[in-house]
Enzyme design. Sequence first.
Site, PDB file in Angstrom:
ATOM      1  N   VAL A 172      21.886  48.964  52.064  1.00 17.06           N
ATOM      2  CA  VAL A 172      23.348  48.645  51.700  1.00 17.06           C
ATOM      3  C   VAL A 172      23.479  47.485  50.629  1.00 17.06           C
ATOM      4  CG1 VAL A 172      23.967  47.363  53.505  1.00 17.06           C
ATOM      5  CG2 VAL A 172      25.783  48.389  52.446  1.00 17.06           C
ATOM      6  N   ASP A 173      22.373  46.324  50.896  1.00 17.61           N
ATOM      7  CA  ASP A 173      22.774  45.299  49.859  1.00 17.61           C
ATOM      8  C   ASP A 173      22.215  45.840  48.384  1.00 17.61           C
ATOM      9  OD1 ASP A 173      20.832  41.998  50.123  1.00 17.61           O
ATOM     10  OD2 ASP A 173      22.795  42.497  49.832  1.00 17.61           O
TER      11      ASP A 173
ATOM     12  N   ASN B  14      19.358  39.840  53.142  1.00 18.98           N
ATOM     13  CA  ASN B  14      18.207  38.902  53.696  1.00 18.98           C
ATOM     14  C   ASN B  14      18.407  37.588  53.372  1.00 18.98           C
ATOM     15  OD1 ASN B  14      17.018  38.306  50.977  1.00 18.98           O
ATOM     16  ND2 ASN B  14      16.681  40.555  50.883  1.00 18.98           N
TER      17      ASN B  14
ATOM     18  N   VAL C  66      16.409  49.225  57.303  1.00 18.33           N
ATOM     19  CA  VAL C  66      15.114  48.327  57.158  1.00 18.33           C
ATOM     20  C   VAL C  66      14.690  47.434  58.450  1.00 18.33           C
ATOM     21  CG1 VAL C  66      14.022  46.781  55.748  1.00 18.33           C
ATOM     22  CG2 VAL C  66      15.418  48.600  54.559  1.00 18.33           C
ATOM     23  N   TYR C  67      15.877  46.859  59.107  1.00 17.77           N
ATOM     24  CA  TYR C  67      15.496  45.965  59.747  1.00 17.77           C
ATOM     25  C   TYR C  67      15.160  46.628  61.201  1.00 17.77           C
ATOM     26  CZ  TYR C  67      16.010  41.826  57.073  1.00 17.77           C
ATOM     27  OH  TYR C  67      15.862  40.872  56.023  1.00 17.77           O
TER      28      TYR C  67
HETATM   29  N1  APR Z   1      27.217  52.306  52.164  1.00 15.55           N
HETATM   30  C1  APR Z   1      27.433  52.073  53.812  1.00 15.55           C
HETATM   31  N2  APR Z   1      26.255  51.761  54.589  1.00 15.55           N
HETATM   32  C2  APR Z   1      24.961  51.970  54.035  1.00 15.55           C
HETATM   33  C3  APR Z   1      24.775  51.969  52.600  1.00 15.55           C
HETATM   34  C4  APR Z   1      26.035  52.120  51.911  1.00 15.55           C
HETATM   35  N3  APR Z   1      25.950  52.300  50.456  1.00 15.55           N
HETATM   36  N4  APR Z   1      23.542  52.124  52.347  1.00 15.55           N
HETATM   37  C5  APR Z   1      22.864  51.883  53.296  1.00 15.55           C
HETATM   38  N5  APR Z   1      23.622  51.810  54.449  1.00 15.55           N
HETATM   39  C6  APR Z   1      23.349  51.737  55.734  1.00 15.55           C
HETATM   40  C7  APR Z   1      22.112  52.214  56.274  1.00 15.55           C
HETATM   41  O1  APR Z   1      21.934  53.644  56.370  1.00 15.55           O
HETATM   42  C8  APR Z   1      22.088  51.376  57.723  1.00 15.55           C
HETATM   43  O2  APR Z   1      22.739  51.985  58.463  1.00 15.55           O
HETATM   44  O3  APR Z   1      23.404  50.288  56.205  1.00 15.55           O
HETATM   45  C9  APR Z   1      22.761  50.182  57.295  1.00 15.55           C
HETATM   46  C10 APR Z   1      22.176  48.857  57.303  1.00 15.55           C
HETATM   47  O4  APR Z   1      20.772  49.348  56.680  1.00 15.55           O
HETATM   48  P1  APR Z   1      20.053  48.457  55.831  1.00 15.55           P
HETATM   49  O5  APR Z   1      20.947  48.328  54.474  1.00 15.55           O
HETATM   50  O6  APR Z   1      18.641  48.705  55.658  1.00 15.55           O
HETATM   51  O7  APR Z   1      20.095  46.979  56.325  1.00 15.55           O
HETATM   52  P2  APR Z   1      19.581  46.152  57.356  1.00 15.55           P
HETATM   53  O8  APR Z   1      18.815  47.014  58.378  1.00 15.55           O
HETATM   54  O9  APR Z   1      20.343  45.053  57.887  1.00 15.55           O
HETATM   55  O10 APR Z   1      18.088  45.428  56.694  1.00 15.55           O
HETATM   56  C11 APR Z   1      18.214  44.487  55.685  1.00 15.55           C
HETATM   57  O11 APR Z   1      17.289  45.525  54.052  1.00 15.55           O
HETATM   58  O12 APR Z   1      18.332  45.970  52.130  1.00 15.55           O
HETATM   59  C12 APR Z   1      17.454  44.913  52.729  1.00 15.55           C
HETATM   60  O13 APR Z   1      18.099  42.853  51.425  1.00 15.55           O
HETATM   61  C13 APR Z   1      18.320  43.588  52.635  1.00 15.55           C
HETATM   62  O14 APR Z   1      16.241  42.685  53.449  1.00 15.55           O
HETATM   63  C14 APR Z   1      17.588  43.057  53.818  1.00 15.55           C
HETATM   64  C15 APR Z   1      17.332  44.086  54.796  1.00 15.55           C
END
Ligand code: APR
Length: 171
Positions: free
Chosen positions: A33-34, A24, A122-123
């Site tokens: 994943v973050d 973010n 999340v997004y």
């Molecule tokens: N390895 C690979 N992929 C992963 C992992 C992991 N360890 N954990 C989660 N994912 C996948 C999720 O299942 C999804 O398919 O990463 C993809 C992106 O999901 P999010 O991590 O929720 O990212 P995003 O949708 O871009 O939202 C970003 O969420 O985590 C917070 O700080 C981040 O505010 C930001 C928002």
Amino acid sequence: MPAIEVVLGDLTTQHVDAIVTAANESLLGGGGVDRAVHAAAGPELAAAGSRLAPLDPGDAVATPAFRLDPPVRHVIHTVGPVWEGGGYGEADLLASCYRRCLEVADALGVRSLAVPAISTGVYGYPPADAARIAVSTLLGTRTGVDVVRLVAFDEGTRDLLETELAAQGGR
Ligand code: APR
């Protein structure tokens, strides 16, 4: 264009030069994943990220990988678009994330890059649309990166990415 491969797994265990985290704008870490990347890299990652924040949606920036095991040397932070129905430039912003990650990787001499399914958690970005944008943008961007590994965390995402790669004639 880079060779593209699709795997089912955890982004933080990939043996590549650099990994991309779906961040973010604060670059302080969050969920998904973050959270996993920040947990693996250690608190130095948030400290380094905070010095580069805020990061606009569609942009990307690199920090060292800190406690992540070699060969990972860099974490490329990118901020995907929040899905708001598709009428607010989300597709262009998502494509920009993939393009900017390749540009940042090129500037660092990265040859292998692992990337999660940006914005599909999340997004809330629809995974099939996101997979199509990921593959078409990566295939359409000139880069010195040899291999981009699309890392799916679930089988549904893996299947979507593999289907898009086959449909778009990726290597
Ligand atoms: N390895 C690979 N992929 C992963 C992992 C992991 N360890 N954990 C989660 N994912 C996948 C999720 O299942 C999804 O398919 O990463 C993809 C992106 O999901 P999010 O991590 O929720 O990212 P995003 O949708 O871009 O939202 C970003 O969420 O985590 C917070 O700080 C981040 O505010 C930001 C928002």
